[in-house]
Design an enzyme around this catalytic site. Structure first.
Site, PDB file in Angstrom:
ATOM      1  N   ASP A  98      71.328  24.873 -39.498  1.00 38.12           N
ATOM      2  CA  ASP A  98      71.161  23.448 -40.365  1.00 38.12           C
ATOM      3  C   ASP A  98      70.607  23.789 -41.632  1.00 38.12           C
ATOM      4  O   ASP A  98      70.145  24.913 -42.002  1.00 38.12           O
ATOM      5  CB  ASP A  98      70.243  22.595 -39.724  1.00 38.12           C
ATOM      6  CG  ASP A  98      70.828  22.231 -38.167  1.00 38.12           C
ATOM      7  OD1 ASP A  98      71.939  22.186 -38.169  1.00 38.12           O
ATOM      8  OD2 ASP A  98      70.163  21.748 -37.253  1.00 38.12           O
TER       9      ASP A  98
HETATM   10  N1  URA Z   1      69.971  24.586 -33.230  1.00 38.73           N
HETATM   11  C1  URA Z   1      69.699  23.566 -34.025  1.00 38.73           C
HETATM   12  O1  URA Z   1      69.538  22.256 -33.939  1.00 38.73           O
HETATM   13  N2  URA Z   1      69.802  23.748 -35.599  1.00 38.73           N
HETATM   14  C2  URA Z   1      70.147  24.900 -35.886  1.00 38.73           C
HETATM   15  O2  URA Z   1      70.213  25.148 -37.273  1.00 38.73           O
HETATM   16  C3  URA Z   1      70.300  26.061 -35.027  1.00 38.73           C
HETATM   17  C4  URA Z   1      70.521  25.740 -33.775  1.00 38.73           C
END
Ligand code: URA
Length: 229
Positions: free
Chosen positions: A101
């Site tokens: 993310d």
């Molecule tokens: N899980 C998440 O919620 N975000 C990420 O960036 C990676 C795994």
């Protein structure tokens, strides 16, 4: 190998473009300008395009320390992409193996090898991805069993695959996943009524984020790291 063949394969430009680049004096061989496309080069030679060293032709495998604010996508109109941090020819064509993310930091693997990328991301290969998590509320001890059994995430029909939760302190844990659903770590904690405050990926399989890398930096993977996937 002939210089023009090396240039075409390592830069991705056509032989015609390569000849133009040679004529324009954009290529150096061991620091000297060269213009002859038929020159024979060896493995020890350093060939640069506009001063930038060209890698020998072949697949590329990189690890990158993703900072917050960057997106794991090949193209984005609002944020810089992780690929824009990579100063190599045709970096925008590389595949990002398992996306993080925008607010997640840590290890991102990038490659030109589509099959290798698939092995990193496919749940079938059970490559563990390890995350360090900080939460808004204390993490109860029974969350360990719930992660192991699998959780039903909002709007999904299948439980998450068994995941390992190691509680490090009231608000901190290490999570190992073998799949990569959308916002998975955040949604797993949300399913337990908690909220992820910060998320950082430490490793993928046997590949650990190199502690010598600063945020935004990258390096080539070693042969051993490539083979470990
Ligand atoms: N899980 C998440 O919620 N975000 C990420 O960036 C990676 C795994």
């Amino acid at each position: 190998m002939r210089l023009d063949k090396f240039l075409a394969q390592s830069s991705g430009f056509s032989r015609k473009d390569v000849r133009k680049m040679l004529r324009a004096g954009e290529i150096t061989l061991n620091g000297e300008e060269v213009r002859d496309p038929a020159l024979h080069i060896s493995e020890e030679d350093l060939i640069c395009l506009d001063g930038m060293p060209l890698d020998p032709p072949g697949e590329r495998y990189l690890m990158l320390y993703k900072p917050e604010g960057c997106v794991c996508s090949n193209d984005d109109s609002t944020h810089p992409t992780v690929l824009s941090l990579i100063d190599l020819p045709r970096a925008d064509e590389l595949a990002i193996c398992g996306r993080l993310d925008v607010d997640t930091t840590g290890l991102v693997l990038v490659t030109s090898d589509g099959k290798w990328a698939h092995r990193v991301t496919s749940p079938k290969h059970k490559t563990g991805k390890v995350y360090l998590v900080e939460t808004a509320d204390p993490i109860p001890a029974d969350a360990v069993e719930k992660f192991e059994k699998g959780l039903m995430l909002a709007n999904e029909h299948f439980r998450t695959k068994p995941a390992t939760l190691e509680i490090l302190s009231d608000y901190e844990a290490r999570v190992t996943l073998t799949e990569g659903r959308y916002h998975q770590v955040k949604r797993m904690f949300a399913a337990l009524g908690n909220r992820v405050e910060s998320l950082h990926r430490e490793s993928i399989g046997a590949i650990q984020l190199d502690p010598d890398l600063e945020l935004g930096e990258y390096r080539e993977l070693t042969e051993e790291e490539v083979q470990s996937i």
